[in-house]
Write an enzyme that holds these catalytic residues in place. Sequence first.
Site, mmCIF file in Angstrom:
data_model
loop_
_atom_site.group_PDB
_atom_site.id
_atom_site.type_symbol
_atom_site.label_atom_id
_atom_site.label_comp_id
_atom_site.label_asym_id
_atom_site.label_seq_id
_atom_site.Cartn_x
_atom_site.Cartn_y
_atom_site.Cartn_z
ATOM 1 N N GLN A 114 0.825 -1.372 0.046
ATOM 2 C CA GLN A 114 0.094 0.040 -0.015
ATOM 3 C C GLN A 114 0.858 1.225 -0.048
ATOM 4 O O GLN A 114 0.499 2.397 -0.518
ATOM 5 C CB GLN A 114 -0.797 -0.092 1.205
ATOM 6 C CG GLN A 114 -2.226 0.724 1.182
ATOM 7 C CD GLN A 114 -3.340 0.316 0.161
ATOM 8 O OE1 GLN A 114 -3.469 -0.894 0.536
ATOM 9 N NE2 GLN A 114 -4.111 1.191 -0.370
ATOM 10 N N LYS A 129 -2.719 -0.879 6.655
ATOM 11 C CA LYS A 129 -3.764 -1.990 6.180
ATOM 12 C C LYS A 129 -4.196 -2.686 7.688
ATOM 13 O O LYS A 129 -3.351 -2.472 8.449
ATOM 14 C CB LYS A 129 -3.215 -3.121 5.494
ATOM 15 C CG LYS A 129 -4.111 -3.795 4.635
ATOM 16 C CD LYS A 129 -4.635 -3.385 3.257
ATOM 17 C CE LYS A 129 -5.612 -3.988 2.605
ATOM 18 N NZ LYS A 129 -6.088 -3.491 1.323
ATOM 19 N N ASP A 169 -11.888 -4.173 2.060
ATOM 20 C CA ASP A 169 -11.064 -4.947 1.197
ATOM 21 C C ASP A 169 -11.888 -6.301 1.405
ATOM 22 O O ASP A 169 -13.162 -5.994 1.534
ATOM 23 C CB ASP A 169 -9.795 -5.053 1.897
ATOM 24 C CG ASP A 169 -8.702 -5.707 1.047
ATOM 25 O OD1 ASP A 169 -8.122 -5.398 0.155
ATOM 26 O OD2 ASP A 169 -8.358 -7.168 1.059
ATOM 27 N N THR A 212 -12.163 0.770 -8.138
ATOM 28 C CA THR A 212 -10.974 -0.260 -8.510
ATOM 29 C C THR A 212 -11.220 -1.066 -9.658
ATOM 30 O O THR A 212 -10.129 -1.088 -10.689
ATOM 31 C CB THR A 212 -10.596 -1.282 -7.368
ATOM 32 O OG1 THR A 212 -10.688 -0.536 -6.016
ATOM 33 C CG2 THR A 212 -9.753 -2.023 -7.257
HETATM 34 P P1 NDP Z 1 -14.683 -9.019 -2.315
HETATM 35 O O1 NDP Z 1 -14.577 -9.691 -0.725
HETATM 36 O O2 NDP Z 1 -15.560 -8.096 -2.673
HETATM 37 O O3 NDP Z 1 -14.521 -10.158 -3.251
HETATM 38 C C1 NDP Z 1 -13.189 -11.397 -3.138
HETATM 39 C C2 NDP Z 1 -13.627 -12.236 -4.374
HETATM 40 O O4 NDP Z 1 -12.420 -13.029 -4.361
HETATM 41 C C3 NDP Z 1 -14.755 -13.113 -4.068
HETATM 42 O O5 NDP Z 1 -15.505 -13.449 -5.471
HETATM 43 C C4 NDP Z 1 -14.247 -14.277 -3.221
HETATM 44 O O6 NDP Z 1 -15.071 -15.527 -3.253
HETATM 45 C C5 NDP Z 1 -12.920 -14.210 -4.252
HETATM 46 N N1 NDP Z 1 -11.937 -15.141 -3.074
HETATM 47 C C6 NDP Z 1 -11.452 -14.647 -1.877
HETATM 48 N N2 NDP Z 1 -10.346 -15.621 -1.516
HETATM 49 C C7 NDP Z 1 -10.428 -16.270 -2.235
HETATM 50 C C8 NDP Z 1 -9.519 -17.431 -2.585
HETATM 51 N N3 NDP Z 1 -8.730 -17.990 -1.545
HETATM 52 N N4 NDP Z 1 -9.657 -18.222 -3.656
HETATM 53 C C9 NDP Z 1 -10.517 -17.861 -4.625
HETATM 54 N N5 NDP Z 1 -11.019 -16.655 -4.567
HETATM 55 C C10 NDP Z 1 -11.275 -16.166 -3.319
HETATM 56 O O7 NDP Z 1 -13.067 -8.267 -2.439
HETATM 57 P P2 NDP Z 1 -12.563 -7.307 -3.158
HETATM 58 O O8 NDP Z 1 -13.058 -7.285 -4.606
HETATM 59 O O9 NDP Z 1 -12.702 -5.868 -2.584
HETATM 60 O O10 NDP Z 1 -10.915 -7.537 -3.225
HETATM 61 C C11 NDP Z 1 -10.321 -8.575 -4.206
HETATM 62 C C12 NDP Z 1 -9.114 -8.245 -4.267
HETATM 63 O O11 NDP Z 1 -8.833 -7.111 -4.618
HETATM 64 C C13 NDP Z 1 -8.129 -8.474 -3.010
HETATM 65 O O12 NDP Z 1 -6.907 -8.960 -3.286
HETATM 66 C C14 NDP Z 1 -8.024 -7.145 -2.753
HETATM 67 O O13 NDP Z 1 -6.814 -6.839 -1.861
HETATM 68 C C15 NDP Z 1 -7.851 -6.402 -3.712
HETATM 69 N N6 NDP Z 1 -8.188 -4.913 -3.769
HETATM 70 C C16 NDP Z 1 -9.453 -4.371 -3.311
HETATM 71 C C17 NDP Z 1 -9.871 -2.905 -3.494
HETATM 72 C C18 NDP Z 1 -11.149 -2.548 -3.295
HETATM 73 O O14 NDP Z 1 -11.372 -1.650 -3.689
HETATM 74 N N7 NDP Z 1 -12.110 -3.309 -2.832
HETATM 75 C C19 NDP Z 1 -8.805 -2.077 -3.879
HETATM 76 C C20 NDP Z 1 -7.452 -2.527 -4.551
HETATM 77 C C21 NDP Z 1 -7.052 -3.816 -3.975
HETATM 78 P P3 NDP Z 1 -16.193 -15.759 -2.258
HETATM 79 O O15 NDP Z 1 -17.230 -14.909 -2.382
HETATM 80 O O16 NDP Z 1 -16.469 -17.183 -2.329
HETATM 81 O O17 NDP Z 1 -15.358 -15.484 -0.817
#
Ligand code: NDP
Length: 448
Positions: A114, A129, A169, A212
């Site tokens: 970050q 974080k 997140d 994002t």
């Molecule tokens: P969400 O919780 O909204 O979504 C996460 C998604 O990833 C879900 O579909 C989840 O599935 C899936 N997932 C989580 N863990 C796993 C795993 N171990 N294996 C496979 N799929 C998995 O999170 P975000 O979309 O906010 O974040 C996603 C990524 O983006 C993260 O790495 C986060 O750090 C990064 N990020 C997010 C930002 C934001 O603004 N939100 C900004 C910058 C980076 P399920 O529903 O089954 O849990």
Amino acid sequence: MNIRSEYLNGLMERVIQRNPAEPEFHQAVGEVLSSLVPVVEARPEYITEGVMDCLVEPERIIKFRVPWEDEKGQIHVNRGFRVQFNSAIGPYKGGLRFHPSVYEGIIKFLGFEQIFKNSLTGLPIGGGKGGSDFDPKGRTDLEVMRFCQSFMTELFKYIGPDTDVPAGDIGVGSREIGYLFGQYKRLRNEFTGVLTGKGLSYGGSLARTEATGYGLCYFADCMLRDAGRGFEGARVVISGSGNVAIYACEKAAQFGAKVVAMSDSGGYLYDGDGIDLALVKQLKEVQRRRISDYVESRPRAEYHAGCRDIWSIPCDIALPCATQNELDGNAARALIAGGCFAVAEGANMPCTPEAVEALQAAGVLFAPAKAANAGGVATSALEMSQNSMRFYWSFEEVDEHLKRIMTDLYRNASRAAEQYGMAGNLAAGANIAGFLKVADSMLAYGVV
Ligand code: NDP
């Protein structure tokens, strides 16, 4: 890991020794230090003045107990974390992750990343974080509220609009931010922009939800255009179906691409006709159901249990948007074999070092997370500005800012890579460009 600098190699060894059993943190530090070799060769004062040693040590780590009671009257005790990593260029800023896999090493890796990401946005925000090993999945709204209130009852002592501004997140969306903000407001008796990703009725910014995913596509679009390519007519595979994945899918489709696959932690979905995003939103955002339920409404689509094979679907562009290390060397080779010409990271560190090496060696365009997913935090900083001004911008105004920020960010990363003899290597360029501003500020402060 062998870094081509004796000092940085030694520093890496000390990081591993001082932070045992934290492989994600080691991976993130190793990746950054490797690309800083030409920088410290040109500017040895970063070593002699202690900047490099300070950079890998968080300014502060807060770790606390989070007790809460479920609907059956059973008491649970989770762990809460906030890593305030670096405030050289502004208040700590970075999301909160609620997921059972969370431990100190994950939060340190994310906080470290970050620092550079926030610096790259060009906005005055430091790196931090936080999170908890709490799993909101399967919990009722009441249980999530109780957990969030307990979490904030400890965290509020350490954050503030000019000190540390958390956001969402994995596992922390608008529902959780609402409960956290409500509790902060109650404890402090003040209404300030202490969290971002807030609801629109209480200080949120338009376009923060989309930022994002949209930002990822704006960044990828710059990279593709420079290489004479584009989203138009491209087949796109996206992992995840959370906040980042959904809005990456929306923007990629607006740019004329066809998104054929998405996933969640249970498995992936292939829809050759193009993913029906309205249906995904309904399932994941509104009903909190599984991606597997998609095939009930779209029987021609296929659902496969397990996530790894999503990368063997032939595609032009891959957008990993789920979680860290989800795309390994084998997955990278499968993508290359399937004709993929660009990978842009929406999640944080979704590609393993082996995958990045394989993709770059095969000439696949590669957009690193630090730069490509910075649109979320950039828009969070815009939310902070609007809160300070007690003013709101329209969706179009915020989106325009976001587009400009992502374009500048692409140019800066690209220029830095070129300046240090690594033209076209956006991963190295992003690390260098993000580092320089932070390091020069640290130098200016002396030993602090
Ligand atoms: P969400 O919780 O909204 O979504 C996460 C998604 O990833 C879900 O579909 C989840 O599935 C899936 N997932 C989580 N863990 C796993 C795993 N171990 N294996 C496979 N799929 C998995 O999170 P975000 O979309 O906010 O974040 C996603 C990524 O983006 C993260 O790495 C986060 O750090 C990064 N990020 C997010 C930002 C934001 O603004 N939100 C900004 C910058 C980076 P399920 O529903 O089954 O849990």
